[in-house]
Design a protein around this motif. Structure first.
Motif, short mmCIF file in Angstrom:
data_model
loop_
_atom_site.label_atom_id
_atom_site.label_comp_id
_atom_site.label_asym_id
_atom_site.label_seq_id
_atom_site.Cartn_x
_atom_site.Cartn_y
_atom_site.Cartn_z
N ASN A 125 0.84 -1.20 0.00
CA ASN A 125 0.00 0.00 0.00
C ASN A 125 0.87 1.25 0.00
OD1 ASN A 125 -2.35 -1.46 0.18
ND2 ASN A 125 -2.66 -1.12 2.36
N ARG A 126 0.33 2.33 -0.52
CA ARG A 126 1.02 3.60 -0.35
C ARG A 126 1.03 3.93 1.13
NH1 ARG A 126 -1.67 7.55 -1.73
NH2 ARG A 126 -3.63 6.52 -2.32
N VAL A 127 2.12 4.49 1.61
CA VAL A 127 2.22 4.84 3.03
C VAL A 127 1.07 5.76 3.44
CG1 VAL A 127 3.65 5.90 4.82
CG2 VAL A 127 4.72 4.59 3.00
N GLU A 128 0.71 6.66 2.54
CA GLU A 128 -0.38 7.60 2.82
C GLU A 128 -1.70 6.87 3.07
OE1 GLU A 128 2.91 9.39 0.81
OE2 GLU A 128 1.57 7.77 0.13
N LEU A 129 -1.90 5.76 2.37
CA LEU A 129 -3.13 4.97 2.52
C LEU A 129 -3.16 4.30 3.90
CD1 LEU A 129 -5.55 4.38 0.66
CD2 LEU A 129 -4.46 2.23 0.07
N ASN A 130 -2.03 3.73 4.30
CA ASN A 130 -1.95 3.11 5.62
C ASN A 130 -2.12 4.16 6.72
OD1 ASN A 130 -1.60 0.42 4.81
ND2 ASN A 130 0.61 0.67 4.58
N LYS A 131 -1.55 5.32 6.49
CA LYS A 131 -1.66 6.41 7.48
C LYS A 131 -3.11 6.89 7.59
CE LYS A 131 0.64 10.60 9.06
NZ LYS A 131 -0.59 11.18 9.63
N MET A 133 -5.72 5.06 7.32
CA MET A 133 -6.44 4.10 8.16
C MET A 133 -6.08 4.28 9.64
SD MET A 133 -8.68 1.79 8.43
CE MET A 133 -8.97 1.31 6.73
N THR A 134 -4.81 4.46 9.93
CA THR A 134 -4.41 4.62 11.33
C THR A 134 -4.96 5.93 11.91
OG1 THR A 134 -2.27 5.61 10.68
CG2 THR A 134 -2.32 3.23 11.07
N ASP A 135 -5.06 6.97 11.07
CA ASP A 135 -5.65 8.23 11.52
C ASP A 135 -7.12 8.03 11.88
OD1 ASP A 135 -3.29 9.59 11.18
OD2 ASP A 135 -3.82 10.53 9.28
N LEU A 136 -7.83 7.22 11.06
CA LEU A 136 -9.23 6.93 11.34
C LEU A 136 -9.38 6.21 12.68
CD1 LEU A 136 -12.24 6.67 10.61
CD2 LEU A 136 -11.66 4.58 9.34
N LEU A 137 -8.54 5.20 12.91
CA LEU A 137 -8.58 4.46 14.18
C LEU A 137 -8.27 5.38 15.36
CD1 LEU A 137 -6.76 1.17 13.09
CD2 LEU A 137 -9.22 1.51 13.41
N HIS A 138 -7.34 6.29 15.14
CA HIS A 138 -6.96 7.27 16.16
C HIS A 138 -8.18 8.13 16.53
CE1 HIS A 138 -4.56 10.49 18.05
NE2 HIS A 138 -3.57 9.61 18.10
N GLU A 139 -8.91 8.58 15.50
CA GLU A 139 -10.09 9.43 15.70
C GLU A 139 -11.20 8.65 16.40
OE1 GLU A 139 -11.21 10.88 11.88
OE2 GLU A 139 -9.28 11.90 11.55
N ILE A 140 -11.38 7.38 16.03
CA ILE A 140 -12.41 6.55 16.66
C ILE A 140 -12.15 6.43 18.16
CG2 ILE A 140 -13.24 4.16 16.88
CD1 ILE A 140 -13.05 3.94 13.83
N LEU A 165 -6.23 -3.55 4.47
CA LEU A 165 -6.55 -3.86 3.08
C LEU A 165 -7.93 -3.34 2.71
CD1 LEU A 165 -5.31 -7.58 2.97
CD2 LEU A 165 -4.00 -5.48 2.71
N ARG A 166 -8.60 -2.67 3.64
CA ARG A 166 -9.94 -2.15 3.40
C ARG A 166 -9.93 -0.63 3.31
NH1 ARG A 166 -9.76 -6.71 2.32
NH2 ARG A 166 -10.67 -8.45 3.48
N SER A 167 -11.02 -0.08 2.80
CA SER A 167 -11.12 1.38 2.68
C SER A 167 -11.57 1.98 4.01
CB SER A 167 -12.13 1.76 1.59
OG SER A 167 -13.44 1.41 1.99
N SER A 168 -11.22 3.23 4.23
CA SER A 168 -11.64 3.93 5.45
C SER A 168 -13.16 4.01 5.51
CB SER A 168 -11.04 5.34 5.48
OG SER A 168 -9.64 5.28 5.52
N LYS A 169 -13.78 4.16 4.34
CA LYS A 169 -15.24 4.24 4.27
C LYS A 169 -15.89 2.98 4.81
CE LYS A 169 -19.00 5.06 0.95
NZ LYS A 169 -19.33 5.27 -0.48
N GLN A 170 -15.32 1.82 4.44
CA GLN A 170 -15.88 0.53 4.87
C GLN A 170 -15.73 0.35 6.38
OE1 GLN A 170 -14.71 -2.90 2.53
NE2 GLN A 170 -14.76 -4.23 4.31
N VAL A 171 -14.56 0.69 6.90
CA VAL A 171 -14.31 0.54 8.34
C VAL A 171 -15.19 1.51 9.13
CG1 VAL A 171 -12.58 0.76 10.17
CG2 VAL A 171 -11.97 -0.32 7.99
N SER A 172 -15.38 2.72 8.62
CA SER A 172 -16.25 3.70 9.29
C SER A 172 -17.68 3.18 9.35
CB SER A 172 -16.22 5.03 8.53
OG SER A 172 -14.96 5.65 8.62
#
Length: 316
Positions: A125-131, A133-140, A165-172
């Protein structure tokens, strides 16, 4: 080389039209790492683009993987299972950045080894993509009043690496589904630290469909709305089961004269295969075991512990 050319052409037809490829070099390289001719042929058949990688690129990527995994054989086994994970990208700099990023989250070598073994694509994955996701988890975590968002992110990823491996939209969307149970922030945070993390990477439509069908089944058997909600909250992994599988398992348990309330209170029993339930019920009947009196916990025991318990019951 034993390559299934028809499969290769079907999967990546453009590769066979290239003027310069490196199939001989790839074969020598993989043989030097312990791969058999059969494994090499299978890798190229399923992911022909592997023959476009230069020796230098292969060597560098192998070096990066070896910085995480202990042996060449471990890498060969992953390639045999999922060649795309290694050959999908030749951007070794990106992988290096991902390793640095994951380490910055506090993930240990053991965590990285597990991630690379189970979900190697996370490193492509692009590092930005992984970041993202981690930003989303941080916010949650912060939205639920969590005091250690960094530890929360580390815990979720180490528990369910497939989330990367999933989109932020799906996890949200899956997080919002869990919120629909009207838990307190503290309860929801505890759920995500437990089994709740396991379902974050599932398809949201799949989760909702399974939940709706399972809810209808339980309500039809006399459960209340409150009992249904507590059932899923106590063991959200039940959402992994297809509607038919869940229905068949419940019916099997009911046929063994187990009450639906007992199933709801010990949903872990649904982890057991129908064949195992039937064989165990049959053995317990020989000892006149009464589920109403002694409970259904015995069905969830490991094979060794169940057999030991059974021996005691037979002796008695």
């Amino acid at each position: 080389m034993g390559v299934d050319v028809k499969m290769a052409r079907r999967r990546q037809p453009g590769v066979l039209k290239m003027l310069i490829t490196n199939e001989k070099g790839l074969k020598r390289f993989l043989q030097s790492k312990g791969a058999t001719d059969e494994v090499i042929a299978s890798i190229i058949s399923r992911y022909p683009r592997a023959i476009t990688r230069s020796y230098e690129s292969l060597e560098k990527r192998w070096e990066l993987w070896r910085s995480i995994l202990m042996t060449d054989l471990e890498i060969v086994n992953i390639l045999g299972r999922s060649p795309e994970s290694f050959f999908r990208s030749s951007n070794n700099i990106n992988m290096e950045k991902n390793i640095t990023f994951f380490c910055s989250l506090g993930l240990t070598s053991k965590h990285l080894c597990n991630m690379l073994t189970r979900a190697p694509r996370a490193f492509s994955n692009r590092v930005e993509l992984n970041k993202q996701m981690t930003d989303l988890l941080h916010e949650i975590c912060l939205s639920l009043g969590g005091e250690n968002p960094n530890d929360f992110v580390k815990h979720i990823i180490s528990k369910n690496v497939f989330i990367l491996l999933r989109s932020s939209k799906q996890v949200s969307a899956n997080f919002e589904f869990l919120q629909s149970f009207h838990l307190s922030n503290e309860e929801l945070l505890a759920l995500l630290h437990g089994y709740g993390a396991d379902i974050l990477d599932l398809s949201n439509e799949y989760i909702k469909k399974n939940f709706t069908n399972a809810k209808e089944k339980l309500l039809s058997l006399g459960c209340t709305e409150r009992e249904v909600d507590r059932f899923f909250i106590s063991y959200p992994r039940v959402l992994f089961l297809s509607s038919k599988n869940l229905s068949d398992k419940i019916d099997c348990l009911l046929q063994a004269k187990i009450h639906i309330k007992q199933i709801v209170e010990m949903s872990r029993v649904l982890d057991i295969s129908i064949d195992t339930v039937r064989s165990r019920v049959k053995e317990l009947e020989k000892s006149s075991y009464d589920f109403k009196t002694y409970g259904i916990g015995i069905l969830t025991l490991s094979k060794r512990r169940f057999e030991a318990k059974l021996e005691k019951l037979h002796s008695a």
